[in-house]
Design a protein around this motif. Structure first.
Motif, short mmCIF file in Angstrom:
data_model
loop_
_atom_site.label_atom_id
_atom_site.label_comp_id
_atom_site.label_asym_id
_atom_site.label_seq_id
_atom_site.Cartn_x
_atom_site.Cartn_y
_atom_site.Cartn_z
N MET A 83 55.33 -50.47 43.66
CA MET A 83 54.95 -49.10 43.24
C MET A 83 56.29 -48.32 42.94
O MET A 83 56.97 -48.40 44.11
N THR A 84 56.40 -47.66 42.02
CA THR A 84 57.54 -46.81 41.67
C THR A 84 57.42 -45.48 42.60
O THR A 84 56.44 -44.87 43.06
N LEU A 85 58.64 -44.83 42.83
CA LEU A 85 58.77 -43.74 43.32
C LEU A 85 57.63 -42.66 42.71
O LEU A 85 57.13 -41.87 43.54
N GLU A 86 57.68 -42.48 41.41
CA GLU A 86 57.00 -41.65 40.88
C GLU A 86 55.31 -41.89 41.06
O GLU A 86 54.82 -40.75 41.42
N GLU A 87 55.14 -43.01 41.02
CA GLU A 87 53.73 -43.33 41.70
C GLU A 87 53.38 -42.99 42.65
O GLU A 87 52.32 -42.37 43.13
N ASP A 88 54.20 -43.20 43.63
CA ASP A 88 54.04 -42.75 45.09
C ASP A 88 53.94 -41.34 45.18
O ASP A 88 52.90 -40.95 46.11
N LEU A 89 54.72 -40.92 44.58
CA LEU A 89 54.73 -39.19 44.94
C LEU A 89 53.60 -38.49 44.06
O LEU A 89 53.10 -37.51 44.67
N ASN A 90 53.30 -39.15 42.80
CA ASN A 90 51.94 -38.73 42.51
C ASN A 90 50.73 -38.84 43.19
O ASN A 90 50.07 -37.72 43.27
#
Lengths: 201, 201
Positions: free
Chosen positions: B32-39
Motif C-alpha cells: 500500500m502506498t503512503l497515500e492509500e494508508d493515509l486516506n
C-alpha cells in the motif's frame, strides 16, 4: 464549437485554458465570478499576512494518461467527480476555516439545490470538531454577498428534508447571516466578518 | 501499454481508473502506498469522530472538455499542475492541521527534493498563522514512519539552500521528529502523535 466524430455522434468542445483565451479588458469588477473574486481575495489575504485560505482543486477522476517522450504527461480521459467536502479551507488566527461559496440570479431567495448532501455532512463534521464553517452566498443580480453560518444552512436543509421550502428566503439570510461589504482590495472581505462574528467575544 | 500514434511518435498509456482495474487480493498492508494508508487513516478518523482531514484533489489544468449528448462531460486534454500547498489539511480539536506526506526507499536519510519551494513557503505561512504544520515521512524499506514539525523541515531546507546537505539524515529525523506507531486501524495513527506533541502542555 460543435463537430461530429466518426460515427455521426455530435460533440461539443469547450476550450477552458485561460492562457489561450483571447484577452478581454475587465472594466472594474463586472462579470467576475464569485470564484474569481474569492481567489483574488484569498491571494490578498495571503500576501498581506491576514489568513491562509485556498480553494481546493476541482476533483477529477483520471482514467487515461499519455506520456509522450520529451514532453509533459497528457491526461487524455478524465471525468468530473462530485466533491466530498466544501471548496475552500485554511487557517485564520490558528482556527480552522471552512466554507462553500455559491451564487444565484434569484432576487428573493437562495435555492438549496446549490448544495448537496455530502457537503452538508462535511459541514456538520467540521462544526462538531470546533472548526469555523459557513457559506458565502452571492445574489448576483443585486450584487449582495452574505456570510451564513453553517448551523443556519443546516437548519434550512433539515427543514427542506422534512417537507419545507427548497430555498432560503432572502429575509432569513439577512436575519441570520451577515452582509459582506464589497470593495476593490480585497474584493469580498469576509475575514472582517469572520473576525466580528467568531472572534469578538 | 506502448503504442504508436499516426506519425510514428511513441506514446505510453497508463490506465488509472481503479474501478476498471482487475481485482487484486490485498494481503494485509503489503504494497500500500503512503497515500492509500493515509486516506484509510483519515477515513477512520472521520468515521470515529476523531478529526476531519482530507487529501486535496490532484491539481489539474483542464484544456479541453467534450460534452457528449446524454452522457457525462469528458475531459479530453488536461495537464498535471504543481501544487501550491501541501496535500492534506483539516481540523482537529478546532485547530487547523496541515501536512505533506512523502516516502523514500533510502534507509539512512530523507531527500529534500521530495519538497518544493512553494510547499515550504506555504508551510511557513501556516506556522505564522498559528496552524499545526508538519510532514509525515515514511522510510518504505524499513517501514518506519515519522512526524516532523514543519519548523524542523524548514530548518533543513534553509541549510540546504546555503550549501548544506540535500537530505535529512535519519538520525536527525529520529532526534527532532516523532515515531508514529503503525497498526491495522488506523494504519498510521498520526493524530495520537499530534495530540501528544501539540496539545499535551
Amino acid at each position: 464549437m460543435i463537430f461530429k466524430y466518426p460515427g455521426g455522434k455530435t460533440y461539443e468542445t469547450k476550450q477552458m485554458n485561460k492562457s489561450i483565451r483571447p484577452f478581454q479588458p475587465n472594466y472594474g469588477n463586472r462579470g467576475m465570478t464569485l470564484e474569481e473574486d474569492l481567489n483574488a481575495t484569498n491571494e490578498y489575504y495571503r500576501e498581506h499576512g491576514i489568513a491562509v485560505i485556498h480553494k481546493k482543486p476541482t476533483p477529477v477522476q483520471i482514467v487515461r494518461v499519455d506520456y509522450p517522450k520529451r514532453s509533459a504527461a497528457v491526461i487524455k480521459e478524465a471525468y468530473f467527480k462530485q466533491a466530498s467536502t466544501t471548496d475552500y479551507n485554511g487557517v485564520y488566527r490558528g482556527k480552522y476555516i471552512d466554507f462553500e461559496a455559491k451564487e444565484t440570479k434569484n432576487k428573493t431567495s437562495f435555492p438549496l439545490k446549490n448544495f448537496h448532501e455530502h457537503q452538508i455532512h462535511h459541514m456538520q463534521q467540521v462544526l462538531r470538531h470546533g472548526g469555523i464553517c459557513f457559506v458565502i452566498l452571492r445574489f448576483t443580480t443585486l450584487n449582495e454577498v452574505y456570510l451564513l453560518d453553517a448551523n443556519h444552512l443546516i437548519m434550512f436543509w433539515e427543514q427542506q428534508r422534512s417537507g419545507g421550502r427548497k430555498s432560503i428566503p432572502k429575509r432569513e439570510i439577512e436575519r441570520y447571516g451577515h452582509y459582506i461589504a464589497l470593495g476593490y482590495q480585497p474584493r469580498i472581505d469576509y475575514i472582517s466578518v469572520v473576525e466580528k462574528v467568531y472572534f469578538s467575544h
